[in-house]
Design an enzyme around this catalytic site. Structure first.
Site, PDB file in Angstrom:
ATOM      1  N   SER A   6      28.127  38.587  44.362  1.00  0.00           N
ATOM      2  CA  SER A   6      29.131  38.141  43.412  1.00  0.00           C
ATOM      3  C   SER A   6      28.589  36.958  42.593  1.00  0.00           C
ATOM      4  O   SER A   6      27.523  37.073  41.986  1.00  0.00           O
ATOM      5  CB  SER A   6      30.437  37.812  44.133  1.00  0.00           C
ATOM      6  OG  SER A   6      31.505  37.697  43.219  1.00  0.00           O
ATOM      7  N   ASP A  61      34.780  48.511  41.970  1.00  0.00           N
ATOM      8  CA  ASP A  61      34.933  47.050  42.015  1.00  0.00           C
ATOM      9  C   ASP A  61      35.953  46.626  40.960  1.00  0.00           C
ATOM     10  O   ASP A  61      35.723  46.804  39.767  1.00  0.00           O
ATOM     11  CB  ASP A  61      33.569  46.392  41.766  1.00  0.00           C
ATOM     12  CG  ASP A  61      33.551  44.911  42.091  1.00  0.00           C
ATOM     13  OD1 ASP A  61      34.604  44.264  41.988  1.00  0.00           O
ATOM     14  OD2 ASP A  61      32.465  44.412  42.437  1.00  0.00           O
ATOM     15  N   HIS A  93      34.760  45.468  45.729  1.00  0.00           N
ATOM     16  CA  HIS A  93      33.984  44.224  45.701  1.00  0.00           C
ATOM     17  C   HIS A  93      33.635  43.851  47.134  1.00  0.00           C
ATOM     18  O   HIS A  93      34.249  42.955  47.746  1.00  0.00           O
ATOM     19  CB  HIS A  93      34.798  43.118  45.022  1.00  0.00           C
ATOM     20  CG  HIS A  93      33.986  41.931  44.631  1.00  0.00           C
ATOM     21  ND1 HIS A  93      33.016  41.993  43.660  1.00  0.00           N
ATOM     22  CD2 HIS A  93      33.998  40.660  45.070  1.00  0.00           C
ATOM     23  CE1 HIS A  93      32.468  40.807  43.530  1.00  0.00           C
ATOM     24  NE2 HIS A  93      33.046  39.973  44.377  1.00  0.00           N
TER      25      HIS A  93
END
Length: 119
Positions: A6, A61, A93
């Site tokens: 991320s 995601d 995610h």
């Protein structure tokens, strides 16, 4: 090798492509760079060899959209970065075992084998 998940992957790309181009590689999992990223500006002026990018992203995601990761990959490739983008259908995610195994294989290939120590 430097990398992250991320925002950690975004930070890793900034460090690798702007300040530490001598790395063996960089990985970015479920990550992206903004369209006007300082990384792109730095790479336009770059004449050095660049670390390879290993990138993974899930198509489901909903926090960091797959299209953002895909666009980042295309932009970096157009600026001379050797990239690979591994797509994971229906992955949100998060990480999964297959992704971690692919990353491990890539890391093992990138890092030099340690020479045996003499006694």
């Amino acid at each position: 090798i430097l990398g992250g998940f991320s925002m950690g992957g975004g930070m890793a790309m900034h460090l690798a492509f702007r300040f530490h181009q001598d790395l063996a590689g960089v990985f970015a999992l479920s990550s992206f760079l903004n369209k006007d990223s300082a990384v792109y500006q730095a790479l336009k002026r770059n004449e050095s060899a660049l670390p390879e990018l290993f990138q993974c992203h899930g198509t489901a995601d909903d926090l960091v959209l797959y299209s953002w990761g895909e666009e980042t990959n295309k932009m970096l490739k157009s600026l001379g970065v050797s990239t690979s983008l591994h797509t994971f259908p229906n992955l949100n995610h998060e990480l999964n075992r297959t992704e971690i195994e692919k990353l491990k294989s890539w890391i093992v290939k990138k890092l030099p084998v340690e020479a045996p120590k003499a006694n």
